[in-house]
Every structure is written in C-alpha cells, then in structure tokens.
Motif scaffolding. Structure first.
Motif, short mmCIF file in Angstrom:
data_model
loop_
_atom_site.label_atom_id
_atom_site.label_comp_id
_atom_site.label_asym_id
_atom_site.label_seq_id
_atom_site.Cartn_x
_atom_site.Cartn_y
_atom_site.Cartn_z
N MET A 194 38.32 56.33 28.46
CA MET A 194 39.27 56.17 27.68
C MET A 194 40.57 57.11 28.07
SD MET A 194 36.86 57.11 24.29
CE MET A 194 35.47 55.90 23.61
N ASN A 195 40.25 58.06 28.71
CA ASN A 195 41.47 58.62 29.19
C ASN A 195 42.34 57.95 30.22
OD1 ASN A 195 41.75 61.23 28.18
ND2 ASN A 195 39.68 62.00 29.04
N VAL A 196 41.60 57.25 31.10
CA VAL A 196 42.32 56.57 32.08
C VAL A 196 42.86 55.25 31.35
CG1 VAL A 196 41.72 54.80 33.80
CG2 VAL A 196 40.49 56.93 34.14
N MET A 197 42.19 54.53 30.27
CA MET A 197 42.91 53.54 29.50
C MET A 197 44.33 53.97 28.86
SD MET A 197 39.70 52.29 27.24
CE MET A 197 40.76 51.68 26.08
N GLY A 198 44.66 55.36 28.75
CA GLY A 198 46.03 55.48 28.13
C GLY A 198 46.24 56.78 27.61
N PHE A 199 45.13 57.41 27.01
CA PHE A 199 45.19 58.77 26.47
C PHE A 199 45.74 59.96 27.38
CE2 PHE A 199 41.47 56.84 23.92
CZ PHE A 199 41.90 56.68 22.93
N ALA A 200 45.29 59.77 28.52
CA ALA A 200 45.85 60.66 29.60
C ALA A 200 46.61 60.56 30.91
CB ALA A 200 44.74 61.66 29.90
#
Length: 296
Positions: A194-200
């Motif tokens: 999820m972080n790689v998807m756009g959160f981070a």
C-alpha cells in the motif's frame, strides 16, 4: 500498424525512458494535473526545503531541486502536503532498507510478466502499470521480490519529468490468484504494498483498478485497508470483478493491452529492464546508486 512500425515505436519509447528534461510543451499539463506554475515553482521548492530543515521530521537522501519537485508534483504543488508525503517516503525507506540497499536491480528481470506496462502515456491515464499476481510462483522467489519489483519500476519511472506530471494508473489482474499465493501476504507485506501504491511514494496515482477478482479477494482487500492510513487514494480504487466493459468505462481501450479488450502491446518488466540496461547512462547509474541499488 505493422510489426516493423510497432518495433520502431517501442525502440523510440524505450530510448525516451532515459529522458530527464522538462518539456516546455508540458507546462500546460503540469498546471492542469499538478497545479504547477512556472512562476512559483522555485518558491515552492524553497518552501518545501525550509520545512524539511525547520521541522526535522525526516532526513531525505537527497535535497536537490529535481528531487523535491517530484513530491510537489505528486501533491498538487502544495508544500505542506508534499512535506507530509516526503516524511512518509523517508520513514518507509528507513524502516525497509532491504527493499533498496544493494538490490541487484537488473536481477529483478526474473519477475518476467508479473509486472507489465504500456508505453502509451496519456494525460487521462498516465503510465498504465499492470500487476499479474497469478503469474508469480512463490516457489521461485519470495513475496518481498514483488515489492522490490514494483518499487524499482516506480523509482525508475519517476526519473522522467513527464511521468512525474502524468502519473500512473495501476491495473491489478487477479487471474490465477489462489490461496497458495495469498498465504504469503502478511499484514506487513500488505502495508508495504500500500505504501508503494502511493501512500508513501511520490507518484501522482490516477487510479487503481482490480480485474478478474472474486468477492473473497475484495473482502481481504478491505480488511487490509483498515490497517493503512486514511488517504484519498482509496476513492480511486475500483473493483470490476470479471467485467471488462466496467473496466472500459474507467480506462479507454486505446490505452489497454489486447488481453483486456484494448489495442496496445504490453511490455513485461523483464523486457523493460533489459532495454533500460541497454540505453542507460551515467546519470541513471548515479541516481540508482544514490537510491541504494547495486550498480555495476
């Protein structure tokens, strides 16, 4: 379009992947998609840099103008929002050094067709990135390599100013996905994804579309969603089940591979990285080395 024309177009597109120049003609798109005004661009960069020094919430591995501009473009040129994203990115790097440090980036060609892309970038879609989880054999390599592969694809992609502006659209294809695969997706791995998807990550995420998925997968997705930060990204996640016509309402078939009722030729991560290695230059090597990747 004949095979020779297709080959020529792809070679031109592969060469363009190394382009690091801002195109003056893209300023209108930068204004529409990123809220970027050439008259205030430098002021926003300076404001973001001052925030980093004054607040001390993160210690980025770079502080140059080009690096900070990526975060501004991903957050509509608002320095405060770009700073929050940069803090997330820096913390994610600090907490997961194994995803970058000394990773043989070219060795990730082993992921083959698990990740694919379409080298046809439009303002309404950006770069289409496809993840075909069913193509992954857990016996061949660990789930962490999927995260590394996705991260590598994005890190190289946003080296291009054009893609910093246009962003990207993700297509998650669940065909062939079974519990044999799902048992490897722990909450920790799900949060990394999820972080790689756009959160981070400094990506202008245009949307996430899930195709060929059952209700079971959708239920699991919403379970993991509760573990992630509240973010506008969730509003751009769409489940299409097995309905290609539903997908076409969101993504023009002109931008999709033929597999999904479209007109384009997909490019596997294996082929893309092979071409990146063929056309790479010293600037690319320096950028990769700064990120922590192993560079020959």
């Amino acid at each position: 379009m004949g095979d020779i024309d297709t080959w020529t177009f792809q070679e031109i597109a592969f060469r363009a992947e190394m382009d690091r120049h801002d195109d003056p003609e893209s300023e209108k798109e930068a204004w529409i998609l990123c809220g970027e005004d050439p008259a205030t661009r430098m002021r926003n960069i300076v404001e973001l840099r001052n925030m980093i020094y004054e607040r001390g919430e993160c210690h980025p591995h770079r502080m140059d103008d080009a690096f900070l501009l990526k975060f501004l473009r991903a957050r509509r040129s608002v320095p405060a929002r770009a700073h929050r994203l940069l803090v997330r990115y820096s913390n994610f790097r600090d907490q997961n050094p194994h995803l970058w440090r000394d990773v043989d980036w070219f060795g990730l060609t082993k992921l083959g067709h698990v990740f694919e892309g379409v080298l046809f970038d439009r303002p309404d879609v950006g770069r289409l990135i496809i993840c075909r989880l069913g193509q992954w054999d857990p016996d061949d390599y660990p789930v962490e390599d999927l995260i590394r592969g996705c991260l590598l694809l994005l890190e190289i992609g946003i080296m291009q100013p054009k893609l910093q502006v246009l962003g990207g659209t993700a297509l998650l294809d669940c065909e062939g996905l079974t519990m044999r695969h799902m048992r490897h997706f722990s909450p920790a791995i799900a949060i990394q994804a999820m972080n790689v998807m756009g959160f981070a990550f400094p990506l202008h995420q245009r949307g996430v579309h899930v195709i060929n998925c059952s209700r079971v997968f959708e239920t699991l997705f919403h379970f993991f969603k509760r573990l992630a930060p509240v973010d506008d990204l969730w509003k751009r996640v769409r489940f299409h089940g097995y309905d290609l016509s539903s997908l076409h309402k969101c993504i023009d078939p002109e931008c999709l591979p033929k597999r999904y009722g479209g007109h384009r030729q997909e490019v596997s991560l294996e082929k893309w990285l092979t071409k990146i290695k063929q056309y790479k230059n010293k600037d690319f090597d320096n950028d990769m080395r700064t990120l922590g990747y192993a560079v020959d």
